[in-house]
Every structure is written in C-alpha cells, then in structure tokens.
Design a protein around this motif. Structure first.
Motif, PDB file in Angstrom:
ATOM      1  N   GLU A  57     -22.821 -18.963   7.262  1.00  0.00           N
ATOM      2  CA  GLU A  57     -22.878 -17.552   6.864  1.00  0.00           C
ATOM      3  C   GLU A  57     -23.389 -17.475   5.426  1.00  0.00           C
ATOM      4  OE1 GLU A  57     -19.003 -15.915   7.297  1.00  0.00           O
ATOM      5  OE2 GLU A  57     -18.977 -16.091   9.484  1.00  0.00           O
ATOM      6  N   ARG A  58     -24.320 -16.579   5.186  1.00  0.00           N
ATOM      7  CA  ARG A  58     -24.910 -16.435   3.847  1.00  0.00           C
ATOM      8  C   ARG A  58     -24.752 -15.004   3.343  1.00  0.00           C
ATOM      9  NH1 ARG A  58     -29.065 -20.441   2.553  1.00  0.00           N
ATOM     10  NH2 ARG A  58     -29.310 -21.910   4.274  1.00  0.00           N
ATOM     11  N   SER A  59     -24.508 -14.901   2.037  1.00  0.00           N
ATOM     12  CA  SER A  59     -24.621 -13.612   1.342  1.00  0.00           C
ATOM     13  C   SER A  59     -25.563 -13.838   0.164  1.00  0.00           C
ATOM     14  CB  SER A  59     -23.243 -13.107   0.902  1.00  0.00           C
ATOM     15  OG  SER A  59     -22.635 -14.045   0.061  1.00  0.00           O
ATOM     16  N   ILE A  60     -25.565 -12.979  -0.826  1.00  0.00           N
ATOM     17  CA  ILE A  60     -26.589 -13.035  -1.875  1.00  0.00           C
ATOM     18  C   ILE A  60     -26.567 -14.373  -2.612  1.00  0.00           C
ATOM     19  CG2 ILE A  60     -27.401 -11.983  -4.022  1.00  0.00           C
ATOM     20  CD1 ILE A  60     -26.272  -9.319  -2.959  1.00  0.00           C
ATOM     21  N   ASN A  61     -25.415 -14.766  -3.155  1.00  0.00           N
ATOM     22  CA  ASN A  61     -25.352 -16.015  -3.927  1.00  0.00           C
ATOM     23  C   ASN A  61     -24.284 -16.967  -3.415  1.00  0.00           C
ATOM     24  OD1 ASN A  61     -27.412 -15.482  -5.864  1.00  0.00           O
ATOM     25  ND2 ASN A  61     -26.027 -14.042  -6.878  1.00  0.00           N
ATOM     26  N   SER A  62     -23.819 -16.773  -2.196  1.00  0.00           N
ATOM     27  CA  SER A  62     -22.766 -17.636  -1.667  1.00  0.00           C
ATOM     28  C   SER A  62     -23.121 -18.127  -0.273  1.00  0.00           C
ATOM     29  CB  SER A  62     -21.424 -16.894  -1.645  1.00  0.00           C
ATOM     30  OG  SER A  62     -21.482 -15.808  -0.745  1.00  0.00           O
ATOM     31  N   LEU A  63     -22.532 -19.233   0.094  1.00  0.00           N
ATOM     32  CA  LEU A  63     -22.807 -19.867   1.387  1.00  0.00           C
ATOM     33  C   LEU A  63     -21.486 -20.346   1.969  1.00  0.00           C
ATOM     34  CD1 LEU A  63     -25.008 -21.066   3.360  1.00  0.00           C
ATOM     35  CD2 LEU A  63     -24.772 -23.164   2.055  1.00  0.00           C
ATOM     36  N   ARG A  64     -21.152 -19.848   3.151  1.00  0.00           N
ATOM     37  CA  ARG A  64     -19.939 -20.289   3.833  1.00  0.00           C
ATOM     38  C   ARG A  64     -20.331 -21.175   5.011  1.00  0.00           C
ATOM     39  NH1 ARG A  64     -15.915 -15.778   5.777  1.00  0.00           N
ATOM     40  NH2 ARG A  64     -15.408 -15.805   3.561  1.00  0.00           N
ATOM     41  N   ILE A  65     -19.740 -22.372   5.068  1.00  0.00           N
ATOM     42  CA  ILE A  65     -20.015 -23.315   6.149  1.00  0.00           C
ATOM     43  C   ILE A  65     -18.718 -23.549   6.915  1.00  0.00           C
ATOM     44  CG2 ILE A  65     -20.785 -25.648   6.716  1.00  0.00           C
ATOM     45  CD1 ILE A  65     -22.341 -25.617   4.072  1.00  0.00           C
ATOM     46  N   ILE A  66     -18.755 -23.307   8.224  1.00  0.00           N
ATOM     47  CA  ILE A  66     -17.592 -23.505   9.082  1.00  0.00           C
ATOM     48  C   ILE A  66     -17.902 -24.648  10.033  1.00  0.00           C
ATOM     49  CG2 ILE A  66     -15.956 -22.399  10.663  1.00  0.00           C
ATOM     50  CD1 ILE A  66     -17.102 -19.682   9.648  1.00  0.00           C
ATOM     51  N   VAL A  67     -17.141 -25.737   9.921  1.00  0.00           N
ATOM     52  CA  VAL A  67     -17.355 -26.890  10.803  1.00  0.00           C
ATOM     53  C   VAL A  67     -16.202 -26.976  11.792  1.00  0.00           C
ATOM     54  CG1 VAL A  67     -18.780 -28.234   9.224  1.00  0.00           C
ATOM     55  CG2 VAL A  67     -16.318 -28.422   9.064  1.00  0.00           C
ATOM     56  N   PHE A  68     -16.544 -27.125  13.074  1.00  0.00           N
ATOM     57  CA  PHE A  68     -15.556 -27.253  14.146  1.00  0.00           C
ATOM     58  C   PHE A  68     -15.475 -28.731  14.530  1.00  0.00           C
ATOM     59  CE2 PHE A  68     -16.902 -22.903  14.219  1.00  0.00           C
ATOM     60  CZ  PHE A  68     -15.769 -22.182  14.569  1.00  0.00           C
ATOM     61  N   VAL A  69     -14.324 -29.337  14.276  1.00  0.00           N
ATOM     62  CA  VAL A  69     -14.158 -30.772  14.518  1.00  0.00           C
ATOM     63  C   VAL A  69     -12.893 -31.018  15.331  1.00  0.00           C
ATOM     64  CG1 VAL A  69     -15.425 -31.511  12.449  1.00  0.00           C
ATOM     65  CG2 VAL A  69     -12.978 -31.045  12.304  1.00  0.00           C
ATOM     66  N   SER A  70     -12.901 -32.141  16.073  1.00  0.00           N
ATOM     67  CA  SER A  70     -11.725 -32.487  16.876  1.00  0.00           C
ATOM     68  C   SER A  70     -10.680 -33.228  16.054  1.00  0.00           C
ATOM     69  CB  SER A  70     -12.144 -33.337  18.087  1.00  0.00           C
ATOM     70  OG  SER A  70     -12.797 -34.520  17.665  1.00  0.00           O
TER      71      SER A  70
END
Length: 219
Positions: A57-70
C-alpha cells in the motif's frame, strides 16, 4: 475448452483485493517495477518463513508492506530484531532503485497464515520441492491432495506438466478431489503456478484450491 482466465484476477473485487493498492499516474511505470522487484526479493528472502504473498500500500511519502507468512516468528525474530533487519533490507532495495532519492517511510506488518495447506502458493512450492528431491510424483500428488482436503477445503486440483519423472517426452498428470468450480466467481479459489527445476528438466506445477470462505485463507 481451456481455462484462459487467471482464477485470482477474475475474482478481484468480489472475493480478493488488489495486492498492490495505489495509483501514480506520473510515475506509473517506475512504481510497477518497484513493486515487482520488491515482491520478488521478499519472496526469496522470506521463503524459509513460508511466505504466501505480499501486499503493498502506498501513499504520498509512505509505504506499507504486509507479508503473509506461515511462520511469523522467523520474520519478527527475538525482540523484533528480524523486523529491523527486514526494514534495512527493503531500504537498501529502494536506495538501489531510486539511487538514494525520495526514500519512503516504511511500515512493515507481518500477518500469520491461518492454514498453510489452504494457500495455493505454499502447496505448489511444497510439491515443486518434493519433485526436485525426486520423490514419486503420484505419491506427492495423493499426499498433498489429502492434506488440503483434511484442512477443510471444498476441493483441490493439482496439475503437473513437463518432463515428469525424467521422461524424455513431456506429459501432463493431474489429481482432482472435491469440487473446484472455476466459472463461479463468488467461490474462493486460490490459484498458483510454480516451476520445479529438476535435473532432468522443467516441470510446471499448478494448484487450484476451493476454500471454505468461513474457514478459508486470508483475503
């Protein structure tokens, strides 16, 4: 009639959400390439943790990374040291891609996969690894299908295509249990395809899993 539509793509909006959530009209090409390289590097680095997918997910100056792991404990590490290392790893990727300019503010989230046997990517990866280790393909298919069905799936289909068991002529082998209605858009169908690069040649592995939406995967 062949299945010409990716089961994941056709269900976006009804069952699944986009894996990349942003829109940048001016820098669209560069942003797509950033997502591609970032996702590729994360899938390689977090393979041991059983990564199923990555959402960005991106906004103007930020980046959110969601990792799905077991296995989230491997990613987080003791006292969160694993997350700090992962943040440095991602920052270095952006330094190379953007040449040290306009680095985004990172927010990394680790989500556990409730049932790994209902994630098609993890199942396909497991099948490919067993084929590389030269295990009998019929036993691999039967055992994998049994595990998926016993985990609460409504149906599963696994297709192998290529130089199966080192044969000189490529062929297709498949197993199908339960129901996997690909044309029913409201069904939660998890689909992935993984290459198994054996010493004798290339074997393609495709997995379709019809998940119960009450028990199913993480959308």
């Amino acid at each position: 009639m062949g299945q010409k539509v990716n089961p994941n793509i056709i269900r976006i909006g009804n069952v699944f959400n986009w894996n990349s959530r942003w829109f940048d009209e001016k820098n669209y090409k560069d942003t797509v390439l950033e997502d591609y390289h970032l996702r590729k590097k994360l899938m390689e680095r977090l393979k041991v943790a059983g990564i199923a997918r990555t959402e960005i997910e991106r906004s103007i100056n930020s980046l959110r990374i969601i990792v799905f792991v077991s296995r989230p404990g491997i990613v987080i590490g003791r006292g969160g040291t694993g997350l700090e290392d992962l943040k440095k790893f991602i920052t270095n990727i952006f330094i190379k891609l953007r040449k040290g300019k306009n680095l985004p503010k990172l927010d990394i989230r680790v989500e556990p996969v409730k049932e790994p046997n209902l994630e098609s990517y993890l199942v396909a990866t497991n099948v490919a690894e067993q084929l590389i280790r030269r295990l009998p393909f019929k036993r691999v298919l039967n055992q994998t299908a049994e595990k998926v069905m016993s985990s609460g799936a409504k149906g599963v289909k696994i297709v192998l295509s290529g130089r199966i068991a080192g044969a000189e002529i490529g062929r297709r082998e498949k197993i199908h249990k339960g129901t996997v209605p690909l044309s029913t858009i409201r069904e939660d169908i998890s689909y992935s395809h993984i290459p198994a690069l054996t010493k004798k040649g290339y074997i393609g592995v495709k997995v379709w899993i019809n998940r119960d939406q009450d028990k199913g995967g993480n959308n």
